[in-house]
Design an enzyme around this catalytic site. Structure first.
Site, PDB file in Angstrom:
ATOM      1  N   SER A 181       0.807  -1.207   0.000  1.00  0.00           N
ATOM      2  CA  SER A 181       0.000   0.000   0.000  1.00  0.00           C
ATOM      3  C   SER A 181       0.849   1.271   0.000  1.00  0.00           C
ATOM      4  O   SER A 181       1.422   1.621  -0.999  1.00  0.00           O
ATOM      5  CB  SER A 181      -0.978  -0.039   1.175  1.00  0.00           C
ATOM      6  OG  SER A 181      -2.096   0.766   0.913  1.00  0.00           O
ATOM      7  N   ASP A 224       9.317   5.335 -10.881  1.00  0.00           N
ATOM      8  CA  ASP A 224       8.868   5.979 -12.114  1.00  0.00           C
ATOM      9  C   ASP A 224       9.736   7.173 -12.488  1.00  0.00           C
ATOM     10  O   ASP A 224      10.016   7.410 -13.669  1.00  0.00           O
ATOM     11  CB  ASP A 224       7.411   6.424 -11.975  1.00  0.00           C
ATOM     12  CG  ASP A 224       6.427   5.294 -12.252  1.00  0.00           C
ATOM     13  OD1 ASP A 224       6.881   4.145 -12.431  1.00  0.00           O
ATOM     14  OD2 ASP A 224       5.207   5.559 -12.279  1.00  0.00           O
ATOM     15  N   LYS A 279      -1.068  -4.325  -2.851  1.00  0.00           N
ATOM     16  CA  LYS A 279      -2.275  -3.738  -2.274  1.00  0.00           C
ATOM     17  C   LYS A 279      -2.433  -2.326  -2.844  1.00  0.00           C
ATOM     18  O   LYS A 279      -1.899  -1.367  -2.329  1.00  0.00           O
ATOM     19  CB  LYS A 279      -2.154  -3.717  -0.750  1.00  0.00           C
ATOM     20  CG  LYS A 279      -3.189  -2.873  -0.022  1.00  0.00           C
ATOM     21  CD  LYS A 279      -4.588  -3.429  -0.201  1.00  0.00           C
ATOM     22  CE  LYS A 279      -5.560  -2.676   0.683  1.00  0.00           C
ATOM     23  NZ  LYS A 279      -5.664  -1.240   0.345  1.00  0.00           N
TER      24      LYS A 279
END
Length: 494
Positions: free
Chosen positions: A315, A326, A340
């Site tokens: 999460s 990224d 998650k």
């Protein structure tokens, strides 16, 4: 902007006795149901079954119990993370976001049916009582631990402040059981640890994303730079971090990323669930006007970084790892994370109860869906030089029944293995190994992270893949190849 921020406050994964949610405190009564009518016939059937149980069941059943269980079953049938929160569960959830609870102050797991102490929290009642990592709790007061689930054992150890509990401890170095009585206290968890692991290299560990995490991390980083102003590399350790508050994830990401860049986005049915969260103060500092990151040294934006993750990273941890990956701000090292990537929103039903409902999915800045896939590391490095230990047996989001699918990529099944044989192998390996201390001298993944930062060879493990030609497990060599290799890296390029 403000309303979007309020809608996504707490995310995470219930690893032991925790929860996985995104907080939004609003009453159900305030949300009108639009564009749909109530299914009268089905509701009539529900009333008929309710009446049948009341009149025909073998013994009387309280109305409240029947209705509560009906609500609980209805919500739980949706996915693994939606749930009805009764008074006790709702209270524990709110305490968890603040990093406070009443108990003994130990991080625990299960081994051979007993509660195993992973680590006592510093200056907690358990710490002062002399409990040590590796101790096995065999009795809680007069109740044998064997036969209890970990959740049941944790609930017995928690309680009211100033109440006592007697633990019976089995310790490998002692011939006889140790009996100790401990008084419960309000425990304040420290979610951030940090230290200079060797000259020029720093280690920052976040165990869980809580309300004070961003401010605590900023203070720890300032202390590290005071100790060594010429830090050449930093390791951000998110292993076994189950998640927590979303502002914490945004703030931790913002500490290392350029200002104002997108950190994470969400998408669901509700207009408020379609949102993008940026590396700005208003997205991570909450109601306070001050910026906890304002005094960080400028070098923190460019220092070479490695982020450590494993199967237990979930999460909020995956949001941070995904954002830094990224933007190519850090190298992600470890094993694939939990996956998650869904938002759970809390809707209060009464002053003491609520429903935790999945309302959206999370996406990295490049639009990758975290749900049921997680973050794949740039360098796949297992927990020890001999393998990934019990991490190899852990379930991921994609293994959970009724899990929400990944809407961007097709889910790939795990390679088929002989689960019984693999479990026996890992159990035998775990019994030989010592409890792992993250950040310690024998932390293999940390050692590989430091090697990467120094441009030295890293012992990586090729991820297991499925060969489509291997059918029904007949060709074991094709179905799950795994090979350890040394990977030469150059941190200056990162």
């Amino acid at each position: 902007m403000g309303s979007k921020f309020k809608n996504f406050g707490l995310i995470g994964l219930g690893m032991v006795a925790g929860v996985a949610v995104s907080m939004q405190f609003s009453a159900v009564a305030q949300k009108a149901t639009t564009g749909s009518s109530l299914p009268v016939e089905e509701l009539r059937q529900l009333a008929d079954v309710f009446g049948l149980i009341k009149s025909d069941y073998v013994e009387p059943v309280e109305d409240n119990k029947l209705l509560t269980e009906a609500i609980s079953g209805m919500v739980a049938s949706l996915d693994p993370h939606s749930a009805y929160l009764d008074k006790k569960s709702f209270k524990e959830l709110k305490e968890g976001t603040q990093g406070k609870f009443v108990g003994l102050g130990i991080e625990v797991g299960m081994e051979d049916g007993y509660v195993k102490i992973i680590s006592p929290i510093e200056d907690s009642p358990a710490y002062r009582a002399g409990l040590k990592p590796g101790d096995l709790i065999t009795r809680l007061d007069s109740q044998p631990v064997k036969g209890l689930t970990l959740d049941e054992a944790v609930k017995r150890m928690r309680g009211e402040p100033n109440t006592k509990i007697t633990l019976t401890i089995a310790r490998k170095s002692e011939d006889k059981p140790i009996v100790v009585t401990i008084t419960r206290e309000l425990i304040k968890q420290q979610s951030v640890k940090a230290k200079i692991v060797e000259p020029g290299y720093a280690w920052v560990r976040i165990a869980q994303f809580q309300e004070p995490t961003v401010e605590d991390m900023a203070k720890k980083i300032q202390t590290l730079y005071a100790q060594d102003p010429a830090i050449k590399g930093l390791v951000l350790d998110l292993r076994n971090d189950p998640g927590g508050v979303l502002p914490g994830a945004i703030g931790v990401s913002a500490a290392f990323l350029p200002k104002d860049v997108p950190v994470v986005s969400t998408n669901g049915q509700l207009p408020d669930s379609k949102a993008t969260f940026y590396a700005r103060r208003e997205y991570y500092s909450g109601r306070t006007l001050s910026d906890p990151l304002a005094k960080l040294p400028e070098a923190i934006k460019n220092v070479p970084m490695v982020v450590l993750i494993n199967t237990g990273s979930a999460s909020a941890s995956e949001i941070v790892a995904g954002a830094l990956q990224d933007y190519k701000r850090a190298t992600i090292l470890g094993t694939q994370s939990f996956g998650k990537g869904s938002v759970q929103t809390i809707r209060q039903i009464s002053a003491d109860t609520a429903v935790k409902l999945t309302t959206a999915r999370y996406y990295t800045p490049n639009g990758r869906s975290i749900q049921a896939k997680g973050i794949v590391p740039d360098l796949n490095v297992e927990e020890t030089a001999d393998g990934d230990g019990f991490n190899g047996l852990r379930a991921r989001e994609a293994d959970l029944q009724k899990h929400l699918s990944n809407d961007k990529e097709k889910e790939v099944a795990r390679p088929k293995i002989d689960e019984v044989e693999e479990e026996q192998r890992l159990i035998a390996l775990a019994k030989k190994s010592k409890p792992l201390e993250y950040g310690g001298a024998e932390d293999f993944q940390l050692a590989q992270a430091l090697n990467h930062l120094k441009g030295l060879p890293v012992k990586v493990t090729e991820a297991k893949v499925i060969d489509k030609e291997a059918k029904d497990g007949k060709d074991a060599d094709k179905a799950g190849k795994s090979d350890k290799t040394e990977h030469k890296t150059d941190s200056k390029k990162k």
